[in-house]
Design an enzyme around this catalytic site. Structure first.
Site, short mmCIF file in Angstrom:
data_model
loop_
_atom_site.label_atom_id
_atom_site.label_comp_id
_atom_site.label_asym_id
_atom_site.label_seq_id
_atom_site.Cartn_x
_atom_site.Cartn_y
_atom_site.Cartn_z
N ILE A 59 0.84 -1.21 0.00
CA ILE A 59 0.00 0.00 0.00
C ILE A 59 0.87 1.25 0.00
O ILE A 59 0.67 2.16 -0.81
CB ILE A 59 -0.94 0.03 1.21
CG1 ILE A 59 -1.65 -1.32 1.37
CG2 ILE A 59 -1.98 1.14 1.05
CD1 ILE A 59 -2.41 -1.45 2.66
N TYR A 60 1.84 1.30 0.91
CA TYR A 60 2.72 2.48 0.97
C TYR A 60 3.41 2.69 -0.38
O TYR A 60 3.43 3.79 -0.93
CB TYR A 60 3.77 2.30 2.07
CG TYR A 60 4.72 3.48 2.17
CD1 TYR A 60 4.42 4.57 2.98
CD2 TYR A 60 5.91 3.51 1.44
CE1 TYR A 60 5.28 5.65 3.07
CE2 TYR A 60 6.78 4.59 1.52
CZ TYR A 60 6.45 5.65 2.33
OH TYR A 60 7.31 6.72 2.40
N GLY A 61 4.00 1.62 -0.92
CA GLY A 61 4.72 1.74 -2.18
C GLY A 61 3.82 2.17 -3.33
O GLY A 61 4.23 2.94 -4.21
N THR A 106 1.19 4.11 -3.11
CA THR A 106 0.92 5.55 -3.00
C THR A 106 2.09 6.36 -3.51
O THR A 106 1.91 7.40 -4.17
CB THR A 106 0.60 5.96 -1.55
OG1 THR A 106 1.74 5.74 -0.70
CG2 THR A 106 -0.60 5.21 -1.01
#
Length: 267
Positions: free
Chosen positions: A153-155, A157
């Site tokens: 998820i972080y990557g 974004t």
């Protein structure tokens, strides 16, 4: 004398950037989600650099009205805005996507991507009206297509922010507004450490890599600020951890023992 808005600037990289802009004689607008924390940072900086050089306003980047209020406050205080830095962001503990809660998934997407989109929209509108300004969006893990388990998820974004910048750089072509990229590399903050269980074997392994490639806020942010202030071209990328620097760090790791995390872990 340039005026700079930095989202998420009550701590970490954002606060480090604010300190160094103030040292360079700029005027700075501090933001964070908690007004008390914003006021504390502003008060400290006012004593150090002068009350006429710093102001602040609480802001949740997921709320465009609050972002607009920050812009309006900056213009009312300092007449115009020269630089807007989208630094505010969040991360999640590293675990598989299906183990993340719906609330956490929605929150990180709304903050790391949605917040950047909304803030950039506000800044673009204001900067086009005043006929000048720079927007700097922050890279992170995933911006260059790197992938790791637990970072989906972080990557995603951060990869999306890369696309956003490239698209916006075409949109602002022919205007007096610039859209640029800030890449701090691996910076030791509580946000970075918070992704890991520091009692785990995984942490001991990854900490060795971070101690080779990472740096502290006070090392990275002066260099980033100098790069920002010397830029006058849209599409510029100011990157601390380049491929060449990473290669040299690994080559000299056996001779240069570093422990960047002791203070954070003790705290």
């Amino acid at each position: 004398m340039k005026t700079v808005i930095i989202t998420g600037s009550t701590r970490g990289i954002g606060k480090g950037l604010a300190v160094n802009f103030l040292k360079q004689g700029c005027r700075v607008v501090i933001t964070g989600r908690n007004q008390t924390q914003v006021d504390e940072v502003v008060s400290g900086f006012a004593l150090q650099f002068g009350a006429d050089k710093v102001t602040g306003l609480a802001c949740d980047v997921k709320d465009q009205a609050q972002l607009q209020a920050v812009w309006d406050h900056a213009v009312a205080t300092f007449s115009s805005v020269d630089i807007w830095i989208n630094n505010a962001g969040m991360s999640l503990p590293r675990k598989p996507l299906e183990q993340q809660s719906t609330d956490d998934i929605n929150n990180i997407i709304a903050t790391n991507l949605g917040g950047v989109v909304l803030a950039t929209s506000v800044a673009l509108k204001g900067m086009k009206a005043q006929n000048h300004g720079q927007i700097w969006n922050m890279e992170g893990f995933g911006s260059n297509d790197a992938t790791q388990p637990g970072m989906a998820i972080y990557g995603a974004t951060k990869r999306a922010v890369t696309y956003l910048n490239k698209s916006l750089q075409k949109e602002v072509k022919g205007t007096a507004v610039q859209v640029n990229t800030l890449s701090p590399g691996i910076v030791v903050t509580d946000l970075l450490v918070g992704d890991y269980d520091t009692s785990s074997a995984e942490w001991q392994k990854v900490k060795k890599i971070f101690n080779i490639l990472g740096d502290k806020v006070e090392t990275v942010t002066p260099w980033l600020v100098n790069g920002i202030l010397s830029t006058n071209k849209s599409g510029t990328k100011v990157a601390w951890l380049t491929g060449g620097k990473a290669f040299m760090r690994f080559m000299t790791a056996g001779f240069n023992k570093r422990d960047l995390f002791s203070e954070l872990e003790l705290g």
